[in-house]
Design a protein around this motif. Structure first.
Motif, PDB file in Angstrom:
ATOM      1  N   PHE A  84      -0.589   5.452   3.220  1.00 21.29           N
ATOM      2  CA  PHE A  84      -0.019   5.705   1.890  1.00 21.29           C
ATOM      3  C   PHE A  84       1.466   5.365   1.840  1.00 21.29           C
ATOM      4  N   ALA A  85       2.161   5.698   2.915  1.00 20.13           N
ATOM      5  CA  ALA A  85       3.591   5.389   2.941  1.00 20.13           C
ATOM      6  C   ALA A  85       3.802   3.896   2.784  1.00 20.13           C
ATOM      7  N   SER A  86       2.973   3.126   3.451  1.00 19.16           N
ATOM      8  CA  SER A  86       3.123   1.678   3.360  1.00 19.16           C
ATOM      9  C   SER A  86       2.830   1.187   1.941  1.00 19.16           C
ATOM     10  N   LEU A  87       1.821   1.767   1.304  1.00 15.95           N
ATOM     11  CA  LEU A  87       1.516   1.375  -0.084  1.00 15.95           C
ATOM     12  C   LEU A  87       2.728   1.612  -0.974  1.00 15.95           C
ATOM     13  N   VAL A  88       3.268   2.823  -0.887  1.00 16.80           N
ATOM     14  CA  VAL A  88       4.425   3.168  -1.713  1.00 16.80           C
ATOM     15  C   VAL A  88       5.587   2.236  -1.407  1.00 16.80           C
ATOM     16  N   TRP A  89       5.821   2.032  -0.135  1.00 15.19           N
ATOM     17  CA  TRP A  89       6.912   1.152   0.299  1.00 15.19           C
ATOM     18  C   TRP A  89       6.746  -0.236  -0.319  1.00 15.19           C
ATOM     19  N   GLN A  90       5.546  -0.763  -0.240  1.00 16.03           N
ATOM     20  CA  GLN A  90       5.337  -2.119  -0.750  1.00 16.03           C
ATOM     21  C   GLN A  90       5.587  -2.208  -2.251  1.00 16.03           C
ATOM     22  N   VAL A  91       5.071  -1.207  -2.970  1.00 10.68           N
ATOM     23  CA  VAL A  91       5.281  -1.227  -4.417  1.00 10.68           C
ATOM     24  C   VAL A  91       6.769  -1.165  -4.737  1.00 10.68           C
ATOM     25  N   LEU A  92       7.455  -0.233  -4.100  1.00 13.64           N
ATOM     26  CA  LEU A  92       8.887  -0.080  -4.372  1.00 13.64           C
ATOM     27  C   LEU A  92       9.644  -1.335  -3.976  1.00 13.64           C
ATOM     28  N   TYR A  93       9.247  -1.913  -2.854  1.00 13.97           N
ATOM     29  CA  TYR A  93       9.973  -3.076  -2.359  1.00 13.97           C
ATOM     30  C   TYR A  93       9.805  -4.262  -3.292  1.00 13.97           C
TER      31      TYR A  93
ATOM     32  N   VAL B 282       4.335   4.488 -12.068  1.00 12.48           N
ATOM     33  CA  VAL B 282       2.986   5.000 -12.207  1.00 12.48           C
ATOM     34  C   VAL B 282       2.217   4.804 -10.913  1.00 12.48           C
ATOM     35  N   LEU B 283       2.377   3.628 -10.332  1.00 10.74           N
ATOM     36  CA  LEU B 283       1.660   3.339  -9.090  1.00 10.74           C
ATOM     37  C   LEU B 283       2.068   4.294  -7.973  1.00 10.74           C
ATOM     38  N   VAL B 284       3.369   4.436  -7.822  1.00  5.75           N
ATOM     39  CA  VAL B 284       3.854   5.311  -6.754  1.00  5.75           C
ATOM     40  C   VAL B 284       3.346   6.727  -6.960  1.00  5.75           C
ATOM     41  N   LEU B 285       3.400   7.184  -8.207  1.00  7.60           N
ATOM     42  CA  LEU B 285       2.926   8.542  -8.497  1.00  7.60           C
ATOM     43  C   LEU B 285       1.441   8.659  -8.197  1.00  7.60           C
ATOM     44  N   LEU B 286       0.700   7.637  -8.551  1.00 10.08           N
ATOM     45  CA  LEU B 286      -0.729   7.662  -8.280  1.00 10.08           C
ATOM     46  C   LEU B 286      -0.999   7.778  -6.785  1.00 10.08           C
ATOM     47  N   PHE B 287      -0.291   6.960  -6.017  1.00  9.37           N
ATOM     48  CA  PHE B 287      -0.460   7.006  -4.563  1.00  9.37           C
ATOM     49  C   PHE B 287      -0.100   8.370  -4.026  1.00  9.37           C
TER      50      PHE B 287
ATOM     51  N   LEU C 147      -0.091  11.176  -5.540  1.00 12.60           N
ATOM     52  CA  LEU C 147      -1.082  12.165  -5.950  1.00 12.60           C
ATOM     53  C   LEU C 147      -2.323  12.056  -5.072  1.00 12.60           C
ATOM     54  N   ALA C 148      -2.761  10.808  -4.878  1.00  8.90           N
ATOM     55  CA  ALA C 148      -3.948  10.599  -4.047  1.00  8.90           C
ATOM     56  C   ALA C 148      -3.705  11.161  -2.657  1.00  8.90           C
ATOM     57  N   TYR C 149      -2.515  10.916  -2.148  1.00  6.16           N
ATOM     58  CA  TYR C 149      -2.171  11.382  -0.805  1.00  6.16           C
ATOM     59  C   TYR C 149      -2.218  12.904  -0.714  1.00  6.16           C
ATOM     60  N   PHE C 150      -1.576  13.547  -1.691  1.00  5.84           N
ATOM     61  CA  PHE C 150      -1.535  15.008  -1.645  1.00  5.84           C
ATOM     62  C   PHE C 150      -2.906  15.615  -1.892  1.00  5.84           C
ATOM     63  N   VAL C 151      -3.613  15.062  -2.885  1.00 10.17           N
ATOM     64  CA  VAL C 151      -4.914  15.626  -3.220  1.00 10.17           C
ATOM     65  C   VAL C 151      -5.885  15.446  -2.056  1.00 10.17           C
ATOM     66  N   GLY C 152      -5.811  14.291  -1.409  1.00 11.89           N
ATOM     67  CA  GLY C 152      -6.715  14.000  -0.305  1.00 11.89           C
ATOM     68  C   GLY C 152      -6.701  15.090   0.759  1.00 11.89           C
ATOM     69  N   LEU C 153      -5.536  15.690   0.967  1.00 15.62           N
ATOM     70  CA  LEU C 153      -5.453  16.706   2.017  1.00 15.62           C
ATOM     71  C   LEU C 153      -5.320  18.116   1.456  1.00 15.62           C
TER      72      LEU C 153
ATOM     73  N   ARG D 245       1.186  22.243  -2.166  1.00 16.37           N
ATOM     74  CA  ARG D 245       0.577  22.536  -3.465  1.00 16.37           C
ATOM     75  C   ARG D 245       1.548  22.186  -4.594  1.00 16.37           C
ATOM     76  N   TRP D 246       2.808  22.520  -4.352  1.00 15.93           N
ATOM     77  CA  TRP D 246       3.799  22.207  -5.378  1.00 15.93           C
ATOM     78  C   TRP D 246       3.951  20.709  -5.584  1.00 15.93           C
ATOM     79  N   SER D 247       4.017  19.982  -4.486  1.00 16.83           N
ATOM     80  CA  SER D 247       4.158  18.532  -4.581  1.00 16.83           C
ATOM     81  C   SER D 247       3.025  17.952  -5.407  1.00 16.83           C
ATOM     82  N   CYS D 248       1.844  18.484  -5.125  1.00 19.95           N
ATOM     83  CA  CYS D 248       0.650  18.014  -5.802  1.00 19.95           C
ATOM     84  C   CYS D 248       0.762  18.229  -7.298  1.00 19.95           C
ATOM     85  N   LYS D 249       1.151  19.436  -7.661  1.00 17.81           N
ATOM     86  CA  LYS D 249       1.253  19.761  -9.085  1.00 17.81           C
ATOM     87  C   LYS D 249       2.336  18.935  -9.751  1.00 17.81           C
ATOM     88  N   ILE D 250       3.469  18.805  -9.071  1.00 21.18           N
ATOM     89  CA  ILE D 250       4.565  18.055  -9.673  1.00 21.18           C
ATOM     90  C   ILE D 250       4.171  16.598  -9.876  1.00 21.18           C
ATOM     91  N   ALA D 251       3.564  16.013  -8.843  1.00 20.01           N
ATOM     92  CA  ALA D 251       3.143  14.620  -8.960  1.00 20.01           C
ATOM     93  C   ALA D 251       2.185  14.458 -10.126  1.00 20.01           C
TER      94      ALA D 251
END
Lengths: 263, 469, 307
Positions: B51-60, B94-99, B101-107, B117-123
């Protein structure tokens, strides 16, 4: 004629390399003088030695501020030299990119104003007055170089030609009697060069600021300068009025010859 | 495009797994010669790395294209809802937020962290807001600041609300929390002080906390030995801080910018070592105790009252610092500092005395650290060298960096976040430095201007034409 | 005190100690100096690479000990794995934290480096332990060292020997190999090097890799001498090694070695003759002193900034 800048036998060594070799040059009041020469001839080094960025290895650099005693400025710090009244621009533009256009010019006023930390905090009447004057003068300078409509832009956002003009305005804000311009027309298109040409003449005529410029644009140089110095391999090759230089065989061989190859 | 992104993410995750294997998976007990294999961590690294790599790539990608902010996106106008959704999905936020969210929800079911839990809700909340905006409100909504600028009343109202909140705060919570807030505000002052040196003048000072120590020990020693009052020591702390700033600044400010970093770091370490080892004077690791709290015309105060009183003192100091920094920022001196940061050579060529300007920025930063050090000693009533290590210097530096170098408002927010977050999100506590370290790196790469970018003052002037002669 | 009364044994002890310390500083300082020489960046996280090298070596030796390997073979394997990992970390570090910041204002990569340093320290602390870990003594006591062991022991001799060999290897690498030539070219003029077809990104990566390998060697050596490590050793050693690099003139490879030795000897002598409580004070005092009189360091050339 009143001599403003008198450079005698200036020499600058970098390790074993002699970048400037025994060059003498003088500028009189009200003159526009050009310093030309092929790339690597030592022109910018000459500038750096006269403005205190480098300390020359040998020779004398003497300036004579109007109405004051003459000063030998070898090895003096650049800021002292600017305060004495000789300001410059840079070949590779050196603005303050993350500051606004107006602020860039206001920096030039630094050495002519005196507010210190305490004064700035208290912001008393004197400070306010100085600040107001600084803004007014800077704004007026921007108008002169035609950048007043961009006063609140960041300097880094300006187009190339405008950045060159901003550098000139910033240097003028230090109230110089002598202005050293290092390739002011580099990278400009013909229209911009023409405007610059007019601007330089106007500065010299209306403001009474003498000008020494390094330039590669022969048309500009021949148009506006009263005298020309030619350097090659660190040495002075020739000097004189434009017509003389144009027809000097040595210069044609060394400089214009190269120009012809380039063209 | 998508396939290559995912391929890259998988490779990155595998590479990370390789890198972290000996440290995350293996754990050796050297005393009993036991090896513990923690395979679950490998799964963690793979999952997070992906997930970190996904976010990194989008931001980059986004960083490279350098698109302007998307607040007003005309490309969305006149599209159907479905098309808008497709366009929105290409938006990096939107993409970064989606990633995320997926990351937090997954675990989500696996991790019991409050923080999680907070991160999840905020995202989720931010994502929902962003999408709703993209899908239904295509027209540009006027931003808060624009509304504020237009209404003449909004500024006083804002200040009034803020003022009431600040005054009401100590009476609404217990004194433990007030005490925490005092510490946070002390770091606000430190942040603003270092902001002058680093943010405005661009002089990287890695030993800033030494001046803070100077202030604290000035009060600690003078108070315990000579019984000097807080109010006498407050300006003294500032002055002695400034004095040390000048003293240390003189030999080193001629140095190239990078050398400054190591020498100031050295000063910080020297200060710490002297405080620790010169036990005759500084009492070593035991430190100095029984320092008096600030007095108020000899009034007797209990602990809660004293804390509240200290709180208001430090609030006043914060206000004072903001006021002074604000005035300096747009003054002759402040501009010279900034010019120095931008280009030293151009600076001297414009007639600015570099050594003097540098020294003033360095010493003025030290002044604030010294002053607030006195309050720190008075708040704690005991001080020891452990409050003045490199880590504290790093905290203050990251406050300045995160807040946005040169930006006053940003520094305040960053200081409050950095100091209060670990207090209220307990279980992030030990991960705090991991996160801050990463955030410092990411911030430099993706948002070098900080949370709140420094705004330059704009000047309006019309009178020049008339006065030209 | 007459010449003969002078306690030469004590002096030699301090001298040997300083030499050992200095050679470790030198090994780490090389990484700082090489990186600085090429991209003018203080790789603040370099000390962390050294620390990670030591930790990896510890893990490997721990695992191998349990599977019944013995002394020297463990040391060699552990050192090799530590070097590989350090190289990988150095490479990744540059890719993530520095490459995206090429061309950014000077302060940005420096702050990024500090962030990375904090990150790596805490990563090791959280994944392992904040406490000190015992590092196995893998270097045997040589019999022939017996007569002088009270002045310099086997471990220290191995450290000195390894350092000398490493330095010779590095000199060969830089002077005679293609990579070394590309590095020197890039150091002198990156634009020009690019024009003649040198892949500057690859050269920079190589520089980080080589520097990291040297740091890992230093890490393993110092860990076998001190026999204990924790996550903070990188920071302290890094700061000292960086000081050494600046002392010698940053960007200058022989300078880093000289700086390391000078610093190590100064610390050792000052601790032995004056006070051991103020080691850092002497180290940084020396730095300030030398920089005041020679702002470019002992062997550094004053660089004229191009205007």
């Amino acid at each position: 004629m009143e001599k403003l800048l008198d450079v005698r036998g200036l020499t600058m060594d970098f390790g074993g390399l002699r970048a400037v070799d025994n060059v003498s040059l003088e500028i009189n009041k009200g003159e526009i003088v050009a310093l030309i020469g092929p790339n690597g001839a030592g022109k910018t080094t000459f500038f750096n030695c006269t403005t205190g960025i480098y300390t020359p290895t040998g020779g004398d650099v003497v300036i004579h501020p109007p109405g004051e005693a003459e000063v030998r400025i070898n090895g003096m710090k650049p800021n002292r030299i600017t305060t004495l009244g000789m300001a410059r621009t840079f070949q590779n533009i050196r603005l303050f990119p993350a500051m606004t256009v107006l602020e860039n010019v206001m920096i030039g006023r630094h050495c002519r104003t005196s507010t210190d930390i305490i004064g700035a905090i208290l912001r008393g009447p004197n400070t306010k007055k100085q600040e107001k004057e600084t803004i007014e003068k800077s704004y007026a300078l921007l108008e002169k170089v035609g950048l007043d409509h961009l006063a609140n832009e960041f300097a880094k956002n300006l187009p190339y030609g405008a950045q060159r003009r901003l550098e000139i305005a910033r240097a003028m804000a230090t109230d110089p009697f002598l202005l050293l311009l290092d390739e002011p027309a580099a990278g400009m298109n013909p229209q911009e060069t023409k405007e610059l040409d007019e601007l330089i003449v106007r500065i010299a005529r209306e403001e009474g600021i003498s000008i020494l410029l390094i330039e590669h644009d022969m048309k500009l140089v021949m148009n506006i300068s009263e005298r020309i110095y030619v350097m090659e391999y660190g040495k002075l090759l020739a000097y004189g009025p434009p017509e003389e230089i144009k027809n000097n065989p040595k210069v044609i061989e060394a400089y214009l010859g190269e120009e012809a190859v380039h063209a | 495009m998508i396939a290559s992104t995912i391929r890259k993410a998988v490779i990155a995750a595998l590479w990370l797994a390789f890198l972290t294997f000996p440290l995350m998976v293996v754990k050796v007990n050297t005393l009993k010669d036991l090896v513990e294999w923690r395979w679950i961590n490998l799964a963690w690294v793979l999952y997070s790395g992906f997930f970190a790599s996904l976010v990194w790539q989008v931001l980059y990608q986004y960083r490279k294209t350098k698109k302007a902010d998307d607040e007003d996106d005309p490309s969305l106008q006149g599209l159907s809802l479905g098309d808008r959704l497709m366009v929105s999905l290409k938006d990096p936020y939107v993409l970064v937020l989606l990633f995320a969210l997926a990351y937090f929800v997954g675990l989500y079911p696996l991790v019991s962290f409050e923080f999680w839990r907070w991160s999840c809700k905020i995202a989720l909340a931010v994502l929902a807001a962003k999408l709703a905006y993209k899908l239904f409100l295509v027209k540009k909504v006027r931003s808060c600041s624009a509304v504020m600028k237009e209404s003449p009343l909004s500024k006083p109202i804002l200040f009034a609300v803020l003022g009431i909140a600040v005054i009401y705060f100590p009476f609404s919570v217990d004194s433990y929390q007030v005490n925490i807030m005092v510490l946070a505000l002390i770091y606000v002052v430190l942040g603003l002080g270092l902001n002058i040196t680093v943010g405005l003048a661009g002089l990287l000072d890695l030993g800033y906390i030494a001046f803070f120590a100077v202030g604290a020990y000035t009060y600690g020693l003078l108070n315990t030995h000579f019984g000097l009052d807080f109010w006498i020591c407050l300006p003294l702390g500032g002055l002695i801080g400034t004095f040390f700033g000048v003293l240390l600044g003189l030999p080193i400010l001629r140095l190239r910018g990078d050398y400054l970093a190591i020498v100031t770091l050295g000063f910080g370490m020297i200060a710490h070592q002297v405080l620790t080892n010169w036990t005759d004077v500084f009492k070593g690791n035991l430190g100095i105790h029984k320092i008096e709290r600030p007095g108020f015309f000899g009034m007797e105060m209990d602990l809660a009252q004293a804390t509240t009183y200290t709180y208001f003192l430090v609030v006043l100091l914060v206000i004072g610092t903001i006021f002074v920094t604000n005035r300096l920022k747009d003054s002759r001196i402040g501009r010279a500092w900034m010019a120095l940061r931008e280009d030293e050579i151009a600076c001297v060529a414009m007639g600015i005395d570099m050594a003097r300007t540098k020294l003033s920025a360095y010493a003025f930063g030290a002044f604030w650290a010294g002053t607030v050090g006195v309050i720190f000693a008075a708040r704690n009533t005991s001080i020891n060298p452990n409050s003045f290590t490199f880590l504290e210097s790093a905290i203050v530096l990251s406050i300045v960096v995160l807040g946005g170098m040169g930006s006053i408002f940003g520094v305040i927010i960053a200081a409050l976040v950095m100091m209060l977050m670990p207090e209220y999100l307990r279980d992030i506590g030990e991960y705090r430095w991991l996160v801050f370290g990463a955030v410092m790196v990411l911030m430099m790469i993706f948002r070098p201007q900080g949370l709140i970018a420094n705004q330059r003052r704009t000047y309006k002037y019309e009178g020049a034409k008339g006065e030209e002669s | 005190m007459s010449f003969l009364d002078f306690d030469w044994e004590y002096f030699l002890l301090l001298f040997a100690g300083g030499l050992v310390k200095g050679s470790i500083y030198a090994l780490i300082a090389l990484g700082y100096t090489m990186v600085y020489g090429i991209i003018q960046l203080i790789n603040f996280a370099h000390g962390e690479i050294y620390m990670i090298g030591a930790f990896v070596a510890l893990m490997v030796s721990g695992v191998l000990t349990i599977y019944g390997f013995s002394g020297v073979s463990i040391l060699v394997l552990a050192a090799i794995v530590a070097m590989i990992y350090a190289a990988a970390y150095g490479f990744t570090l540059e890719r993530i934290a520095y490459r995206p910041l090429r061309g950014a204002p000077r302060l940005s990569p420096l702050i990024s480096a500090i962030g990375m340093s904090l990150f790596l320290q805490n990563y090791v602390m959280l994944s392992q332990t904040p406490d000190f870990l015992r590092f196995p003594s893998l270097i045997p006591d040589f019999a022939f060292m017996e007569p002088i062991a009270h002045i310099i022991n086997s471990v220290e001799v191995v450290i000195l020997g390894t350092t000398v060999i490493t330095m010779l290897g590095l000199t060969y690498l830089i002077k005679f190999t293609k990579v070394g030539k590309a590095m020197r070219a890039t150091q002198q003029d990156m634009t020009m090097a690019r024009l003649v077809g040198i892949n500057s990104d690859r050269v920079i990566s190589m520089t980080f890799v080589i520097g990291s390998v040297l740091a890992a060697i230093g890490g393993v050596l110092i860990a076998s001498r001190l026999e204990q490590i924790n996550f903070m050793i990188g920071f302290l050693a890094g700061v000292k090694a960086f000081t050494a690099a600046v002392l010698g003139g940053i960007g200058n490879i022989p300078g880093a070695v000289l700086g390391g030795l000078v610093l190590g000897l100064t610390e050792s002598m000052a601790a032995g003759y004056i006070s051991s409580a103020y080691e850092d004070v002497f180290a940084f005092g020396l730095l300030v002193l030398i920089l005041t009189f020679r702002p470019a360091g002992l062997l550094g050339k004053a660089v004229k900034q191009k205007v």
